[in-house]
Design a protein around this motif. Structure first.
Motif, mmCIF file in Angstrom:
data_model
loop_
_atom_site.group_PDB
_atom_site.id
_atom_site.type_symbol
_atom_site.label_atom_id
_atom_site.label_comp_id
_atom_site.label_asym_id
_atom_site.label_seq_id
_atom_site.Cartn_x
_atom_site.Cartn_y
_atom_site.Cartn_z
ATOM 1 N N GLU A 286 0.815 -1.211 0.000
ATOM 2 C CA GLU A 286 0.000 0.000 0.000
ATOM 3 C C GLU A 286 0.853 1.267 0.000
ATOM 4 O OE1 GLU A 286 -2.094 -3.464 1.518
ATOM 5 O OE2 GLU A 286 -0.245 -2.459 2.196
ATOM 6 N N ASN A 287 2.080 1.158 0.531
ATOM 7 C CA ASN A 287 2.981 2.314 0.589
ATOM 8 C C ASN A 287 4.068 2.286 -0.479
ATOM 9 O OD1 ASN A 287 1.755 3.652 2.772
ATOM 10 N ND2 ASN A 287 2.771 2.298 4.236
ATOM 11 N N GLY A 288 3.874 1.437 -1.485
ATOM 12 C CA GLY A 288 4.820 1.434 -2.599
ATOM 13 C C GLY A 288 5.791 0.286 -2.649
ATOM 14 N N GLY A 289 5.790 -0.599 -1.629
ATOM 15 C CA GLY A 289 6.624 -1.787 -1.663
ATOM 16 C C GLY A 289 8.068 -1.552 -1.238
ATOM 17 N N VAL A 290 8.898 -2.592 -1.438
ATOM 18 C CA VAL A 290 10.257 -2.608 -0.906
ATOM 19 C C VAL A 290 11.217 -1.683 -1.650
ATOM 20 C CG1 VAL A 290 10.048 -4.936 0.023
ATOM 21 C CG2 VAL A 290 10.843 -4.614 -2.329
ATOM 22 N N LEU A 291 10.788 -1.126 -2.787
ATOM 23 C CA LEU A 291 11.670 -0.252 -3.549
ATOM 24 C C LEU A 291 11.269 1.222 -3.442
ATOM 25 C CD1 LEU A 291 12.195 -2.422 -6.784
ATOM 26 C CD2 LEU A 291 13.514 -2.396 -4.652
ATOM 27 N N ASN A 292 10.413 1.549 -2.462
ATOM 28 C CA ASN A 292 9.947 2.924 -2.281
ATOM 29 C C ASN A 292 10.959 3.721 -1.458
ATOM 30 O OD1 ASN A 292 8.587 5.302 -1.906
ATOM 31 N ND2 ASN A 292 6.936 4.428 -0.667
ATOM 32 N N ARG A 293 11.653 4.645 -2.109
ATOM 33 C CA ARG A 293 12.721 5.394 -1.451
ATOM 34 C C ARG A 293 12.213 6.275 -0.319
ATOM 35 N NH1 ARG A 293 17.458 8.736 -4.623
ATOM 36 N NH2 ARG A 293 18.424 9.736 -2.800
ATOM 37 N N ALA A 294 11.082 6.931 -0.518
ATOM 38 C CA ALA A 294 10.555 7.834 0.508
ATOM 39 C C ALA A 294 10.200 7.085 1.792
ATOM 40 C CB ALA A 294 9.327 8.569 -0.022
ATOM 41 N N ALA A 295 9.766 5.827 1.654
ATOM 42 C CA ALA A 295 9.381 5.047 2.829
ATOM 43 C C ALA A 295 10.584 4.795 3.742
ATOM 44 C CB ALA A 295 8.764 3.725 2.393
ATOM 45 N N TYR A 296 11.749 4.597 3.154
ATOM 46 C CA TYR A 296 12.951 4.411 3.964
ATOM 47 C C TYR A 296 13.277 5.677 4.772
ATOM 48 C CZ TYR A 296 14.044 0.026 1.547
ATOM 49 O OH TYR A 296 14.003 -1.260 1.051
ATOM 50 N N GLY A 297 12.998 6.852 4.191
ATOM 51 C CA GLY A 297 13.219 8.101 4.900
ATOM 52 C C GLY A 297 12.317 8.225 6.119
ATOM 53 N N HIS A 298 11.049 7.836 5.970
ATOM 54 C CA HIS A 298 10.129 7.878 7.101
ATOM 55 C C HIS A 298 10.559 6.887 8.186
ATOM 56 C CE1 HIS A 298 7.035 9.261 3.887
ATOM 57 N NE2 HIS A 298 7.742 10.275 4.350
ATOM 58 N N TYR A 299 11.006 5.721 7.735
ATOM 59 C CA TYR A 299 11.504 4.726 8.686
ATOM 60 C C TYR A 299 12.696 5.281 9.472
ATOM 61 C CZ TYR A 299 14.641 1.025 10.220
ATOM 62 O OH TYR A 299 15.506 0.273 10.949
ATOM 63 N N GLY A 300 13.586 5.994 8.802
ATOM 64 C CA GLY A 300 14.773 6.535 9.445
ATOM 65 C C GLY A 300 14.444 7.486 10.580
ATOM 66 N N VAL A 301 13.403 8.289 10.422
ATOM 67 C CA VAL A 301 12.992 9.217 11.486
ATOM 68 C C VAL A 301 12.548 8.436 12.725
ATOM 69 C CG1 VAL A 301 11.337 10.998 12.147
ATOM 70 C CG2 VAL A 301 12.362 11.028 9.858
ATOM 71 N N LEU A 302 11.687 7.433 12.509
ATOM 72 C CA LEU A 302 11.210 6.628 13.629
ATOM 73 C C LEU A 302 12.361 5.874 14.294
ATOM 74 C CD1 LEU A 302 8.904 5.489 15.345
ATOM 75 C CD2 LEU A 302 8.614 3.687 13.604
ATOM 76 N N ALA A 303 13.238 5.278 13.487
ATOM 77 C CA ALA A 303 14.358 4.508 14.027
ATOM 78 C C ALA A 303 15.266 5.394 14.875
ATOM 79 C CB ALA A 303 15.155 3.865 12.892
ATOM 80 N N GLY A 304 15.556 6.596 14.414
ATOM 81 C CA GLY A 304 16.411 7.502 15.172
ATOM 82 C C GLY A 304 15.818 7.864 16.517
ATOM 83 N N LEU A 305 14.528 8.128 16.548
ATOM 84 C CA LEU A 305 13.871 8.494 17.802
ATOM 85 C C LEU A 305 13.807 7.319 18.768
ATOM 86 C CD1 LEU A 305 10.949 10.706 16.413
ATOM 87 C CD2 LEU A 305 13.111 11.463 17.445
ATOM 88 N N VAL A 306 13.539 6.122 18.249
ATOM 89 C CA VAL A 306 13.475 4.929 19.110
ATOM 90 C C VAL A 306 14.848 4.646 19.725
ATOM 91 C CG1 VAL A 306 13.176 2.419 19.103
ATOM 92 C CG2 VAL A 306 11.514 3.870 17.941
ATOM 93 N N MET A 307 15.907 4.733 18.928
ATOM 94 C CA MET A 307 17.256 4.486 19.446
ATOM 95 C C MET A 307 17.620 5.492 20.530
ATOM 96 S SD MET A 307 19.660 3.193 16.292
ATOM 97 C CE MET A 307 19.386 4.573 15.214
ATOM 98 N N ALA A 308 17.356 6.765 20.286
ATOM 99 C CA ALA A 308 17.697 7.800 21.261
ATOM 100 C C ALA A 308 16.944 7.589 22.573
ATOM 101 C CB ALA A 308 17.377 9.175 20.677
#
Length: 497
Positions: A182-204
């Motif tokens: 629904e969000n464009g699949g495993v090759l969707n570049r923008a989705a990785y950017g959104h993931y990066g924001v969440l991952a950074g906050l969870v790690m911190a």
């Protein structure tokens, strides 16, 4: 709770273990995001960089990170502040980890491929360093919290539990949410950017919670010498720590397993999508199997260690895990697996992932506890505790060889002419069969060799307890019977002078 951190006489309470362990959520998330299982296809298939370039770049960043880790470890060992040796670096890593993670996964979309490649490699190195700024002092904190032989296994059980929950939990979120069809699949570049924001906050958040939760133990932790060591003395301390026989054995084992881990990680998504024909949702369900395996793996480590001893338990767990993880691809190559259209394929892969991960996690918990026992063994001979240097050194060779494994994976993808621009699930079966035929023997062989090397590890419970007694200046049963005891730390320092 009446705890006496580091004494080894009074067990650490559950609260202390929980606070210590929760920080490894950050390491688990980072391990997922920085693993070649995500990086290799992301940089290759999403960003569009050639596979060989990607493998070489990931290898270079891993090697650079491996060279920096011992510096962080030695800095942590010698740091003198009112917040102790470890916590200032742990606190400092909080904003740095979040910022570097967000920066990496949100690369400029309008730059040239060469410029984007340089940007990604630079931010990847930065993110690895920021994670190490927390991870190295945090690992070094474990043997300071308790010197008890079996408590250490329990403490590392909490660490691995939260690490697996963090890593595989974010894996589920990555594939079920951000990379869903629904969000464009495993090759969707923008989705990785959104993931990066969440991952950074969870790690911190996880690092901050762990640092605050373990802060109260600072007055009871080991402190560095009052006076800085001379360069000659410092080099002798480093040499004495790094030449410890049991540490060398573990490092050589890590050298072998690192190659296999690097290759497996880099190729896993390729095999999931093209060899087994799995969807992004099914890949996330496999990650869920690993999350559940973290519970069984943690539950198994302590009893196995107590029943058979750390060394025997670790060897058995790793041997069965290695054979189990290789079985599905071997069966497919022999024509004994159902076709990908069968629902049994996913069921078999799920069960195999659960069993292999349970055994592997148990093995890693036990061997981490074994590495912690090297601290006192090395301190008896050098006169100083070098937890940070020791754990950083233990992770040095695996990072080198994991980088080599990633490079070899990129080389194999190039040799079998894996198409960079192919849509997910469209690669020819013969291409994947060729990849499996060359990758499986290498990864299995390197894992088997890493297990054989560990036969030469020599610290058992009796040796550890003698080391602890020697450092405390108390006699052991062997001493009363007239047996020779290892020299105390004070005697070693005096003789060095």
């Amino acid at each position: 709770m009446g705890e006496t951190p580091g004494s080894g006489a009074t067990p650490l309470g559950v609260r202390s273990k929980m606070f210590y362990g929760v920080g490894s959520v950050a390491f688990g998330v980072a391990t997922l995001g920085l693993s070649s299982a995500v990086l290799q296809p992301y940089l290759n298939r999403v960003i569009g960089l050639p596979a060989l370039w990607v493998g070489a770049a990931i290898m270079a960043t891993l090697i650079l990170d491996a060279l920096i880790d011992p510096t962080i470890g030695q800095w942590s060992d010698k740091l003198r502040t009112r917040w102790g040796r470890r916590h200032p670096l742990m606190y400092a890593s909080v904003p740095l980890v979040a910022a570097s993670c967000i920066a990496f996964w949100n690369s400029p979309a309008d730059w040239s491929p060469q410029a984007v490649g340089l940007y990604l490699m630079g931010t990847l190195v930065l993110m690895r360093i920021c994670v190490s700024l927390y991870e190295v002092p945090s690992q070094a904190l474990a043997p300071e919290l308790t010197s008890d032989y079996h408590q250490r296994t329990s403490l590392f059980s909490y660490r691995f539990f939260f690490g697996v929950i963090g890593g595989f939990g974010m894996n589920v979120v990555l594939y079920q949410v951000f990379l869903s069809p629904e969000n464009g699949g495993v090759l969707n570049r923008a989705a990785y950017g959104h993931y990066g924001v969440l991952a950074g906050l969870v790690m911190a958040a996880s690092i901050l919670i762990s640092a605050i939760g373990t802060h109260r133990h600072i007055p009871h932790l080991a402190a560095p010498p009052d006076h800085p060591a001379s360069l000659g003395q410092l080099l002798r301390e480093i040499g004495g720590t790094l030449s410890n026989r049991s540490l060398v054995v573990v490092m050589l084992s890590g050298l072998c397993s690192g190659v296999a881990a690097g290759m497996n990680s880099a190729l896993s998504q390729y095999f999931y999508l093209e060899f087994w024909g799995l969807s992004a949702a099914q890949i996330s369900y496999l990650a869920l199997a690993s999350v559940l395996a973290s519970v069984s793996g943690v539950a198994l480590a302590g009893p196995a260690s107590k029943a058979f001893g750390k060394k025997a338990a670790m060897l058995g767990l790793f041997a069965v895990a290695t054979a189990t993880s290789a079985l599905p691809i071997l069966l497919r190559l022999l024509g004994l697996m159902p076709p990908n259209s069968s629902p049994w394929v996913f069921t078999i892969l799920w069960g195999d992932a659960f069993l292999a991960t349970s055994l592997a996690i148990s093995g890693y918990i036990v061997i981490s506890s074994m590495v912690a026992d090297v601290v006192e063994d090395a301190a008896v001979r050098t006169g100083v505790r070098s937890e940070g240097l020791l754990f950083a050194a233990n992770g040095l060779l695996p990072k080198f060889t994991a980088g080599i494994g990633v490079f070899l994976a990129g080389l194999l993808l190039t040799l079998v002419a894996f198409p960079t621009d192919a849509a997910a699930g469209s690669v020819a079966p013969e291409t994947m069969r060729q990849l499996a035929l060359v990758a499986l023997p290498v990864t299995f062989g390197m894992n088997a060799l890493s297990i054989l090397v560990l036969v030469f590890y020599r610290i058992d419970q009796e040796t550890h307890e003698r080391n602890v007694a020697a450092l405390a200046g108390t006699p052991t049963l062997g001493d009363e019977a007239g047996e020779a005891e290892p020299p105390s730390a004070e005697a070693v320092i005096a003789s060095a002078r």
